[in-house]
Motif scaffolding. Structure first.
Motif, short mmCIF file in Angstrom:
data_model
loop_
_atom_site.label_atom_id
_atom_site.label_comp_id
_atom_site.label_asym_id
_atom_site.label_seq_id
_atom_site.Cartn_x
_atom_site.Cartn_y
_atom_site.Cartn_z
N LEU A 95 0.82 -1.21 0.00
CA LEU A 95 0.00 0.00 0.00
C LEU A 95 0.86 1.27 0.00
O LEU A 95 0.38 2.35 -0.34
CB LEU A 95 -0.96 0.01 1.20
CG LEU A 95 -2.04 1.10 1.19
CD1 LEU A 95 -2.97 0.94 -0.03
CD2 LEU A 95 -2.83 1.08 2.48
N TYR A 98 0.64 4.00 -2.59
CA TYR A 98 -0.56 4.84 -2.66
C TYR A 98 -0.69 5.79 -1.45
O TYR A 98 -1.67 6.52 -1.35
CB TYR A 98 -1.81 3.98 -2.74
CG TYR A 98 -1.78 3.02 -3.91
CD1 TYR A 98 -1.80 3.48 -5.21
CD2 TYR A 98 -1.70 1.64 -3.69
CE1 TYR A 98 -1.75 2.60 -6.29
CE2 TYR A 98 -1.65 0.75 -4.76
CZ TYR A 98 -1.67 1.24 -6.05
OH TYR A 98 -1.62 0.36 -7.11
N LEU A 167 -3.86 8.63 2.21
CA LEU A 167 -4.14 7.58 1.24
C LEU A 167 -4.67 8.27 -0.02
O LEU A 167 -5.65 9.01 0.04
CB LEU A 167 -5.16 6.57 1.78
CG LEU A 167 -5.52 5.41 0.83
CD1 LEU A 167 -4.28 4.62 0.41
CD2 LEU A 167 -6.53 4.50 1.48
N ALA A 171 -6.38 6.01 -5.37
CA ALA A 171 -5.95 4.62 -5.14
C ALA A 171 -6.92 3.68 -5.86
O ALA A 171 -8.14 3.83 -5.74
CB ALA A 171 -5.92 4.32 -3.65
N ALA A 175 -6.02 -1.68 -4.50
CA ALA A 175 -5.40 -1.31 -3.22
C ALA A 175 -6.19 -1.81 -2.02
O ALA A 175 -5.69 -1.79 -0.89
CB ALA A 175 -5.23 0.20 -3.15
N LEU A 178 -4.82 -3.94 1.07
CA LEU A 178 -3.37 -3.85 1.15
C LEU A 178 -2.99 -3.07 2.41
O LEU A 178 -3.80 -2.35 2.98
CB LEU A 178 -2.80 -3.14 -0.09
CG LEU A 178 -2.97 -3.85 -1.43
CD1 LEU A 178 -2.35 -3.01 -2.55
CD2 LEU A 178 -2.38 -5.25 -1.40
N THR A 179 -1.75 -3.19 2.82
CA THR A 179 -1.27 -2.46 4.00
C THR A 179 0.16 -1.98 3.76
O THR A 179 0.88 -2.54 2.93
CB THR A 179 -1.30 -3.36 5.26
OG1 THR A 179 -0.87 -2.59 6.39
CG2 THR A 179 -0.42 -4.59 5.11
N THR A 180 0.52 -0.96 4.49
CA THR A 180 1.91 -0.52 4.48
C THR A 180 2.72 -1.38 5.43
O THR A 180 3.94 -1.41 5.36
CB THR A 180 2.04 0.94 4.96
OG1 THR A 180 1.57 1.03 6.31
CG2 THR A 180 1.27 1.88 4.07
#
Length: 192
Positions: A95, A98, A167, A171, A175, A178-180
């Motif tokens: 992520l 984004y 965010l 996006a 996306a 999803l995660t960072t």
């Protein structure tokens, strides 16, 4: 004179001559000087912040366009002049491409993490304003910052940073979910 007396006289004579030679050896001129009190004490590099271990931003269940903003004060109390750089030692998840991360240095009259009330950004603009996945990952490639117009952090310096995570409003559907991942924003000081 008997042989014993001759030997005894010779021994006495040798003792007297040896004694005189010994006294002569210790009667030389002498002088000295001292340089006392030599010591070496290492200097210090000490950097701290006011976050009490809390994250700058968390965005659970984020949707496009969501934004979180926090301010953090970073203070220097070391005895050596230092360079300070920002980077993440963490791996950023999918992520990250984004999520825009903006970090602005500035001042704040009464810094109280995470509040940005009264924050005034420096005139030089943001230190970083790009996607999270492009944020530097090492000290060597890190983003440099100095207090004010200085070229070194010295004892008593502090800077307040406004960190904004957004965010992207564009996006894509891909996306979703999803995660960072959990990641660290690090300020690191190294002596000059």
């Amino acid at each position: 004179m008997t042989k014993t007396r001759k030997v005894l006289r010779t021994l006495v004579a040798l003792g007297v001559v040896g004694g005189i030679a010994t006294v002569g050896a210790f009667s030389a001129f002498s002088s000295q000087t001292d340089n006392p009190g030599n010591t070496v004490t290492a200097g210090t590099v000490v950097l701290a912040d006011n976050d009490a271990g809390a994250a700058l931003y968390t965005m659970p269940n984020a949707k496009p366009g969501d934004q979180v903003q926090s301010c953090i004060r970073v203070s220097y109390t070391g005895s050596l002049g230092a360079d300070v750089k920002l980077y993440t030692p963490s791996t950023i998840g999918a992520l990250g491409q984004y999520v825009n991360l903006q970090i602005e240095p500035g001042t704040q009259p009464s810094p109280s993490f995470p509040s940005c009330t009264g924050f005034v950004p420096d005139s030089g603009g943001p230190l970083f304003n790009n996607t999270l996945n492009t944020f530097p990952t090492t000290y060597a490639s890190g983003v440099s910052d100095f207090p004010g117009a200085g070229t070194s952090w010295v004892n008593g310096n502090s800077v307040v940073y406004r960190v904004t995570a957004t965010l992207s409003g564009s996006a894509p559907d891909a996306a979703q979910s999803l995660t960072t991942g959990s990641h660290t924003i690090r300020w690191e000081a190294r002596n000059q």
